[in-house]
Structure formats: structure tokens, C-alpha cells
Design a protein around this motif. Structure first.
Motif, PDB file in Angstrom:
ATOM      1  N   ALA A   1       0.890  -1.233   0.142  1.00  0.00           N
ATOM      2  CA  ALA A   1      -0.041   0.053  -0.089  1.00  0.00           C
ATOM      3  C   ALA A   1       0.971   1.133   0.006  1.00  0.00           C
ATOM      4  O   ALA A   1       0.661   2.128  -0.668  1.00  0.00           O
ATOM      5  CB  ALA A   1      -1.050   0.004   1.303  1.00  0.00           C
ATOM      6  N   ALA A   2       1.992   1.287   0.785  1.00  0.00           N
ATOM      7  CA  ALA A   2       2.857   2.256   0.789  1.00  0.00           C
ATOM      8  C   ALA A   2       3.492   2.699  -0.506  1.00  0.00           C
ATOM      9  O   ALA A   2       3.506   3.988  -0.982  1.00  0.00           O
ATOM     10  CB  ALA A   2       4.070   1.812   1.957  1.00  0.00           C
ATOM     11  N   ILE A   3       3.951   1.586  -1.127  1.00  0.00           N
ATOM     12  CA  ILE A   3       4.495   1.885  -2.632  1.00  0.00           C
ATOM     13  C   ILE A   3       3.331   2.329  -3.253  1.00  0.00           C
ATOM     14  O   ILE A   3       3.734   3.135  -4.254  1.00  0.00           O
ATOM     15  CB  ILE A   3       5.039   0.546  -2.967  1.00  0.00           C
ATOM     16  CG1 ILE A   3       6.009   0.121  -2.139  1.00  0.00           C
ATOM     17  CG2 ILE A   3       5.238   0.683  -4.678  1.00  0.00           C
ATOM     18  CD1 ILE A   3       6.510  -1.433  -2.717  1.00  0.00           C
ATOM     19  N   ARG A   4       2.172   1.846  -3.287  1.00  0.00           N
ATOM     20  CA  ARG A   4       1.140   2.031  -4.384  1.00  0.00           C
ATOM     21  C   ARG A   4       0.843   3.668  -4.000  1.00  0.00           C
ATOM     22  O   ARG A   4       0.358   4.172  -4.994  1.00  0.00           O
ATOM     23  CB  ARG A   4      -0.123   1.168  -3.996  1.00  0.00           C
ATOM     24  CG  ARG A   4      -1.126   1.562  -5.073  1.00  0.00           C
ATOM     25  CD  ARG A   4      -2.429   1.105  -4.327  1.00  0.00           C
ATOM     26  NE  ARG A   4      -3.492   1.347  -4.860  1.00  0.00           N
ATOM     27  CZ  ARG A   4      -4.148   2.715  -5.045  1.00  0.00           C
ATOM     28  NH1 ARG A   4      -3.463   3.583  -4.436  1.00  0.00           N
ATOM     29  NH2 ARG A   4      -5.157   2.923  -5.993  1.00  0.00           N
ATOM     30  N   PHE A   5       0.959   4.152  -2.863  1.00  0.00           N
ATOM     31  CA  PHE A   5       0.492   5.610  -2.417  1.00  0.00           C
ATOM     32  C   PHE A   5       1.445   6.618  -2.762  1.00  0.00           C
ATOM     33  O   PHE A   5       1.222   7.761  -2.809  1.00  0.00           O
ATOM     34  CB  PHE A   5       0.199   5.566  -1.190  1.00  0.00           C
ATOM     35  CG  PHE A   5      -1.396   5.020  -0.867  1.00  0.00           C
ATOM     36  CD1 PHE A   5      -2.459   6.011  -0.966  1.00  0.00           C
ATOM     37  CD2 PHE A   5      -1.745   3.982  -0.454  1.00  0.00           C
ATOM     38  CE1 PHE A   5      -3.614   5.500  -1.034  1.00  0.00           C
ATOM     39  CE2 PHE A   5      -2.829   3.421  -0.475  1.00  0.00           C
ATOM     40  CZ  PHE A   5      -3.952   4.169  -0.536  1.00  0.00           C
ATOM     41  N   VAL A   6       2.609   6.177  -3.067  1.00  0.00           N
ATOM     42  CA  VAL A   6       3.703   7.265  -3.591  1.00  0.00           C
ATOM     43  C   VAL A   6       3.346   8.115  -4.599  1.00  0.00           C
ATOM     44  O   VAL A   6       3.100   9.320  -4.482  1.00  0.00           O
ATOM     45  CB  VAL A   6       4.930   6.679  -3.757  1.00  0.00           C
ATOM     46  CG1 VAL A   6       6.091   7.612  -4.569  1.00  0.00           C
ATOM     47  CG2 VAL A   6       5.634   6.106  -2.366  1.00  0.00           C
ATOM     48  N   PRO A   7       3.016   7.537  -5.780  1.00  0.00           N
ATOM     49  CA  PRO A   7       2.555   8.506  -6.781  1.00  0.00           C
ATOM     50  C   PRO A   7       1.153   9.087  -6.653  1.00  0.00           C
ATOM     51  O   PRO A   7       0.923   9.977  -6.810  1.00  0.00           O
ATOM     52  CB  PRO A   7       2.229   7.318  -8.093  1.00  0.00           C
ATOM     53  CG  PRO A   7       2.567   6.220  -7.601  1.00  0.00           C
ATOM     54  CD  PRO A   7       2.877   6.088  -6.176  1.00  0.00           C
TER      55      PRO A   7
END
Lengths: 267, 280
Positions: A154-160
Motif C-alpha cells: 500500500a505504501a508503494i502504491r500510495f507514493v504516486p
């Protein structure tokens, strides 16, 4: 594969689909070990090229990789400006304000910039070629509790996503005559509160929304779960992983022997 | 203001987000006179917001020109154009950052470099206009959704821009909240200021906004008096829009003699009363 709003770009490449996410994670780890083990610009530059070649093999466009390199340019410039003041050795090149600048100093500065470029570019290529979904499954196989796995993807997905939010907020504040281009560095930092403030609130909002949506769909109702993604370590994965392990050990040994270094005094 | 100078004048505007990408706006020509109140309607993704972001220079044309009070937006920084064009974002949470309502509303005027007395005057006036005067010292984040929306509007009104762009000011608001915002815009417009509102609320457009522009697929599909545009069912269908409910009912009743360009419930009621032999 649905990955949401991430920088992952699906391409029909070997690196994307045949390589196990665990192998790719190991590769990223090995690159970081190598990046820290050496401080000679030739070695680090070679490794940057290697990462770019792997990126190209994975059909990642130059345009997608360029921002990561460009982002490292400042570190390169800073490295070359600052390190020669600390690192001496090799032939003297010239003198600035009573301080002699040596070849080794410049090379070391260059190496520090390349080290950042290497890590950043490798991480970028890794993110662009590893589906967050597969990565999570890979980490679950490595023993990560699945709640933690989801938190990580989720953290990776939320960067952009948060980056898009930041852009919108910056626009909204510019429309209220916030001028981020003017003023000294201190006032500029103070001005950025107008952007960071709403961004925090939005991030918390988004996180709360996500948590609610997941609870509503029964997340964590059971201790274990099945996955639509099945992973299998192939022969090629094993060979690559052993090579990466070998390369990392070799790098540490070379470091201890002082090979591939400009100086032993600094990391 | 110079005679004959448009508030916003757009000619042959073409816009792409990426240089080799698709044209999001494909040859737009619009002229907005000073003091007009305009609604921009169109389905999601039609290009309304992209067009509106050209009004204050957040986006610059790929080709063609956008002039705001005669000034080419390409040569003007956004923070400068903000003096002339206020832009209220759809989501108030994209801009609220100050602790207190008053401080939030003062952010824009302070950025304009106004003195404390003038900032206070404008903030008080703007908060009063949106009905938040009693909340001036409250925590901005403790306001409800509708009040935050009003605060977002007030914080732009406090800059007293001659041109105001509002992007979906009624999203997420109940009918009373939406009406409140539209009333506010009408009052602001009555003072001679230019307003462009992006909206999906046909009923409110029909009731309050004199001129309507339909954006469809990056082009202007229609631009004219609201009565004419919103009663053209065939045209609206091309843009995947529907006339307001009162208009749809009126058109179904047109063989009874109800005017097909009826826009509001009040108009419909008046005609029906007359037809039924009561009043009128």
C-alpha cells in the motif's frame, strides 16, 4: 495485472514475468551492498550502466529511467564540490583558496554521486519491473505476516497517489498567489507549510478511507489467505540468486582487501 | 477596465499534457466579457477543468492564446495572475492548512502583499459573505464539509479577484449547501465581477446562470444563453448530458402548450397553473 496507480509498468519481458520477485528483491539488495562496498567511480559507473542495461532488457524506456539519473545529478555536483576538500591523494590538480584539490578527491566526489545514482536508478528500475502484488506474495513466502505485506505494498502504491495530491495542492495554493519561486531558502521552507499541511491531512484521510474500505471487505477475517499469484523459484532464479550472493560476498572481501577503492578512510 | 477588452479571451486553444500525447483541448475559442456569469458543463473527462486551468495560467496553451484582461497567460506567472483570477478548487482539503478559519482566509490576501488592516477588512467581508463570520476563530479542520467548502470560497474571495473560477463548487454538498454557494456566487457577480463555474448541477445552472458553455471531447459543443443551450435535448445528448428535470417535464408536455424551453420549476408551475385555468 491490476496494480493501481503505481510506477510499475507492465511489459512482456523476462524480468517482469519470469523472474521471481524474491530474486529481484535480492538483486536490489545486492546492488545496495555493491554500491556501499566500492567507492571507485569506474566500478560504480559500470554498475550504473549494468542497471540501465537490465532496465533496457526489461523494455523500460530511457525516458522512464532518465528522471532517476537526473535526480541524482545534484548529488554528483555536490559530491564533486565538497569531497575534494576532505579527500586528498594522487596528483594535485589545482588550488582553491589555499586548499589543494587532488585527483583522488575529485574521483571520490564523483563516486559518491554515482553511488546515489546507482541506488536510486536501481530502486527505480526495480519498482518499474516488479508488480507490487507479486512482491507482496514474494515477501509472504519469505515469512512476512500478510498484514505487514499489505501495508508495504500500500505504501508503494500510495507514493504516486500522494505525489498527485501534492501537485494539486501546490496548484491550489499557487492560485492563492503563493509564489514558491521567490524569497530566501528560509521563507521558502515556511511557504511550503501551505503545501505540506494539506498533504498530511490528505494522507491521513486516504489512509483512513483505505482502512475502512478494507475492513468493509473483510480484510484480516482469517489468519491466512490464498493468493491468485502463484510463485515458483526456477533454476534461473536460483542461479541468479547464488550469483548475487557470490557478488555481494566478493564485494565485501574486495573492500576488506582495499580493491576498487579510492580511499579507505571513508565509506 | 478598457472598453471592449474581454475578461478572458481564448483563441484556437490546443492543449496536450505531454508534447506527443493526445490533444485534450482541440481548438477552443471562447470570449468572456467582464461581469458575465458562465457555467461550464460537460461529462467527466470532457476537458472542463483543463480549460478552466488555462484561465489562471496553471496550464499554458500548447498552441493558440489565452488572454486574461488582455494579458497573455504564457508570459505571466500563476502567482501574478492570481491577483486577477481567483480559482477555487473542487476539494477544500487541497488548500486548507491554517489552524484558524481567519488565518486560512487571510493567506491569499497576505500573499498579495496587502497591509494588515486591508487583509482584516477583506477577510471579514469574505467570511461574512459566505456566512462564516461567527466561525472566524474556530479550528479550520473542525468545520463540516459544507463549511470547509465555504471557507475555500471565502479564502479566494478575500483576494477580491475581478474574475473568479470555481471548479464544481457544489460537489458533496446537500441542496441547501449548493444553493448557498450559488447564491453567494450570484451576489458576487451582481457586484460586476466575472464568474466561471464548472458544475454538473443542471438545476442550479438553469436557475442562476445566464450563459452556458458545453464542453465535449475537448471542444466547445455549444455556447449561448442558458435557456437555449439547456433546452436543446438533442445537443445535450451528444455531450451525454440531460436537460434539467423541469425542462424534461415541460418538453413531454409540449403538446399541451408548455414551452419547450422552460427551465425552472417556478416557470413550469406558472404555465401549468395557466393551463389548468388557475391564476395567471
Amino acid at each position: 495485472m491490476p496494480v493501481g496507480y503505481s510506477i510499475y509498468v507492465d511489459r512482456p519481458s523476462y524480468v517482469h514475468h519470469q523472474l521471481d520477485p524474491r530474486t529481484k528483491l535480492a538483486a536490489l539488495g545486492a546492488i545496495f551492498v555493491l554500491a556501499l562496498a566500492f567507492n571507485h567511480p569506474a566500478v560504480l559507473g559500470g554498475l550504473v550502466l549494468l542497471v540501465l542495461v537490465v532496465g533496457r532488457l526489461a523494455q523500460v524506456g530511457w525516458r522512464s529511467m532518465a528522471p532517476f539519473l537526473a535526480g541524482s545529478v545534484w548529488f554528483l555536483v555536490l559530491g564533486v564540490v565538497i569531497w575534494p576538500l576532505y579527500v586528498q591523494g594522487g596528483p594535485d590538480l589545482f588550488t582553491v583558496a589555499g586548499q589543494s584539490i587532488t585527483l583522488n578527491g575529485l574521483l571520490f566526489g564523483l563516486a559518491m554521486g554515482l553511488r546515489v545514482a546507482l541506488m536510486v536508478t536501481a530502486a527505480g528500475v526495480w519498482m518499474m519491473t516488479t508488480s507490487p502484488q507479486k512482491l507482496t506474495v514474494g515477501l509472504l513466502h519469505l515469512g512476512l505476516p500478510y498484514k505487514a505485506g499489505v501495508a508495504m505494498t500500500a505504501a508503494i502504491r500510495f507514493v504516486p497517489l500522494l505525489n498527485a495530491e501534492r501537485a494539486t495542492i501546490a496548484e491550489a495554493q499557487q492560485a492563492r498567489a503563493l509564489d514558491l519561486r521567490q524569497g530566501n531558502p528560509l521563507t521558502r521552507v515556511l511557504k511550503s507549510v501551505a503545501i505540506i499541511g494539506p498533504l498530511f491531512i490528505r494522507a491521513i484521510d486516504v489512509a483512513q478511507g483505505l482502512a475502512l474500505a478494507m475492513d468493509a471487505r473483510g480484510f484480516a477475517a482469517r489468519d491466512s489467505r490464498t493468493s491468485i499469484v502463484e510463485l515458483r523459484l526456477t533454476r534461473a532464479d536460483r542461479i541468479i540468486m547464488y550469483s548475487l550472493l557470490g557478488a555481494s560476498i566478493l564485494a565485501v572481501v574486495l573492500r576488506l582487501l582495499g580493491i576498487g577503492l579510492i580511499t579507505r578512510n571513508y565509506l | 477596465m478598457l472598453d471592449g477588452q474581454a475578461a478572458i479571451e481564448i483563441s484556437d486553444l490546443v492543449f496536450r499534457y505531454v508534447p506527443s500525447g493526445p490533444e485534450v483541448l482541440r481548438g477552443v475559442n471562447v470570449r468572456v466579457e467582464t461581469g458575465e456569469f458562465i457555467a461550464l458543463i460537460g461529462q467527466n473527462g470532457a476537458g472542463k477543468t483543463t480549460l478552466a486551468k488555462h484561465f489562471n495560467g496553471l496550464l499554458k496553451p500548447s498552441s493558440g492564446t489565452v488572454r486574461v484582461l488582455g494579458r497573455d497567460t504564457r508570459s505571466a506567472p500563476v502567482a501574478d495572475l492570481a491577483r486577477t483570477v481567483g480559482y477555487v478548487y473542487q476539494n477544500p482539503d487541497h488548500q486548507i492548512f491554517a489552524q484558524r478559519v481567519r488565518t486560512e482566509a487571510a493567506f491569499g490576501p497576505r500573499n498579495l502583499g496587502l497591509g494588515q488592516a486591508e487583509v482584516d477588512r477583506r477577510v471579514d467581508a469574505a467570511l461574512a459573505l459566505v456566512g462564516l463570520q461567527d466561525f472566524a476563530d474556530e479550528f479550520a479542520f473542525s468545520l463540516g464539509r459544507g463549511q470547509r467548502q465555504k471557507l475555500a470560497v471565502a479564502s479566494v474571495l478575500a483576494m477580491e479577484p475581478p474574475i473568479l473560477v470555481v471548479d464544481e463548487p457544489t460537489t458533496g454538498l446537500d441542496q441547501a449547501g449548493s444553493r448557498g454557494i450559488l447564491d453567494l456566487l450570484s451576489r458576487w457577480n451582481a457586484d460586476g465581477r466575472t464568474i466561471v463555474a464548472i458544475t454538473h448541477d443542471m438545476t442550479l445552472v438553469a436557475e442562476r446562470v445566464p450563459r452556458t458553455i458545453v464542453v465535449n471531447d475537448g471542444r466547445i459543443l455549444a455556447d449561448g444563453p442558458t435557456r437555449q443551450v439547456l433546452s436543446d435535448t438533442a445537443l445535450l445528448r451528444t455531450a451525454y448530458l440531460r436537460p434539467p428535470q423541469a425542462t424534461r417535464i415541460a418538453q413531454r408536455l409540449s403538446d399541451l402548450g408548455v414551452a419547450a424551453d422552460t427551465l425552472t420549476v417556478t416557470e413550469l408551475y406558472t404555465q401549468m397553473s395557466r393551463l389548468l385555468g388557475r391564476g395567471g
